[in-house]
Enzyme design. Sequence first.
Site, short mmCIF file in Angstrom:
data_model
loop_
_atom_site.label_atom_id
_atom_site.label_comp_id
_atom_site.label_asym_id
_atom_site.label_seq_id
_atom_site.Cartn_x
_atom_site.Cartn_y
_atom_site.Cartn_z
N LYS A 21 0.81 -1.32 0.10
CA LYS A 21 0.19 0.31 -0.22
C LYS A 21 0.94 1.01 -0.19
CE LYS A 21 -4.32 -1.21 2.27
NZ LYS A 21 -4.79 -2.03 3.39
N HIS A 30 -0.78 8.00 8.00
CA HIS A 30 0.51 7.61 8.15
C HIS A 30 1.89 8.57 8.57
CE1 HIS A 30 -1.04 3.39 7.18
NE2 HIS A 30 -0.78 2.95 8.18
N HIS A 58 0.06 6.90 2.58
CA HIS A 58 -0.90 7.31 2.43
C HIS A 58 -0.24 8.51 4.23
CE1 HIS A 58 -4.75 6.91 4.68
NE2 HIS A 58 -3.56 5.48 4.44
N1 ARG Z 1 -0.31 -1.61 10.19
C1 ARG Z 1 -1.47 -1.43 11.62
C2 ARG Z 1 -2.61 0.14 10.25
O1 ARG Z 1 -1.62 0.29 9.73
C3 ARG Z 1 -0.58 -0.73 12.51
C4 ARG Z 1 -0.19 -1.60 13.40
C5 ARG Z 1 0.32 -0.94 14.91
N2 ARG Z 1 1.15 -1.96 15.33
C6 ARG Z 1 0.79 -2.61 15.73
N3 ARG Z 1 1.54 -3.37 17.57
N4 ARG Z 1 -0.55 -2.98 16.32
O2 ARG Z 1 -3.37 0.53 10.98
#
Ligand code: ARG
Length: 570
Positions: free
Chosen positions: A131, A137, A134
């Site tokens: 992805k 983040h 965007h």
């Molecule tokens: N990849 C996830 C997202 O973009 C966030 C992960 C955050 N960290 C975790 N340990 N859950 O929503």
Amino acid sequence: MDFKTAVANEILAALKAAFGEVEIPPADIAAALEIPPDTAMGDYAFPCFKLSKALRKSPMMIADALAGAIHADFLGKVESVKGYLNFFIDRAIYAEKVIGLALEQGERYGADDSGAGKTVVLDYSSINIAKRFHIGHLSTTMIGNSLVRLHRFFGWNTVGVNHLGDWGTQFGKMIAAYKRWGDHDAVAAGGVDEMVKLYVRFNAEAEQNPALNDEGRAWFKKIEDGDPEALEIFNWFKAVTLKDAERVYDMLNVKFDSYAGESFYNDKMQPVIDALKEKGLLVEDQGAQIVDLTDYGMPPALILRSDGATLYMTRDLAAAKYRKDTYDFDKSLYVVAYQQDLHFRQLFKVLELMGYDWASKCEHVSFGMVSFGGESLSTRKGTVVYLDDLLTQAVEKARAIIDEKSPDLENKDEVARQVGIGAVVFFDLYNNRIKDIDFTWERALNFDGETGPYVQYTHARACSVLRKAGDVDRSAPDFAALSDPFSQDVVRLIEQFPDILKSAVNRSEPSMVTRFSVDLAQAFNKFYYENKVMVDDPGTRAARLMLTDAVRQTLKQALYLIGVEAPERM
Ligand code: ARG
């Protein structure tokens, strides 16, 4: 010199002198000291009302007696007003102590080693494979980056983790699509965009031809089983995504110590599942395995789907345990948007139920959403705003402003980069993190507003004043020249810097530093407008240059701690 403690000590000594032995711990006196809303009422005020009963005297009489008994060099004046004792710190001594300490400690001003020997794990940015990076983040990346810097400043050992979203059935579909229609060179050249195209095409065609979904599932099973071809393609997708993301991280100057993402925990979940079973926490619910959290007012935490597949939660449980075992953290922060509030409350509760006392050291650093008002961004996909487009546009816009404002600046490209990217980051970190943010170019890039460019510009102005002064003699400063209210406002803010930083770390709130930098920049600009620095009197000149130097240094440090660069010329 800590003025608050010094004032408290004076009060204690005066109480003893005026009323004989009194049993009040000095810390209680310091805690009772108030900072008057208006400096015309002094720098500190001590209310005498509570003493009234014990001393059997009216608050007014107590305040009168204490005022008569206090004579200290650092106090310009002590007044008794309606039961309050108002303290006015000698302006010159105040300026001398604060500016002296700031310049003496230099880059370490505001720091202490309260974090020495302690480790904090910070999970931030945590992007998803295949992805594009965007705008959603941006906050996690920049709040996390700032928290890393702030903790380091206080001596913490930091571990920055990019918990990659690199697990899920969509990756099987992507491989299936790639095998059917993909082209190695196109993906290598097009990066994430090309992968997204494949995925979109796969889903469109699967609607006509559901058999495709079986193909996707079969490829995902192959990834799970460690099939070499599946893994090779999958790892390559990851590498391509990370290469794209790296461009953005380079622009933002953000780094990580670990990229251990969801797939890293494939072989680390079984022990966690076993432990849950052993503790009797795992219950079956319609074929799935869950942890019941009804008693805590939450929906159940899903651990295994009915087909035996693990979930986001399962991976986070394994990740938390792994981080504790590997880094033995004293604090573990998850910088993730508020949409996942429930997920983290469940996660921490399950860890606690498993008997891990360190669950209390885990903390969700939640934040609001970023949206866009004003001008829309020209992206191929309309409403979605990609971070690299945003940053590139910010640099272009900053460049145009610089061309207009400072046509003779030497390294315009470099400064445009620092200002453009700084403006976006600063805007993102300006509000209390839980607030939603509406981004507009006008507000982010306004050189006169409460913005990054404004603070950077003020820093550059201080640099310019000092550069022009050259090596003019600063050896005999006359700090009485800093007694005017404008200089005093600057001094007061510099004095507050260490406390602001401590609060920012303790509350995981970089915006406190951002706001402070605006306050200090505004105070300095007022000072500069009201006071000429390069006057003939050498004592006054030296004192004003020292104040300017302390401002320069403090603004630079504040900007660094929120991840914004500070050019010396603009
Ligand atoms: N990849 C996830 C997202 O973009 C966030 C992960 C955050 N960290 C975790 N340990 N859950 O929503």
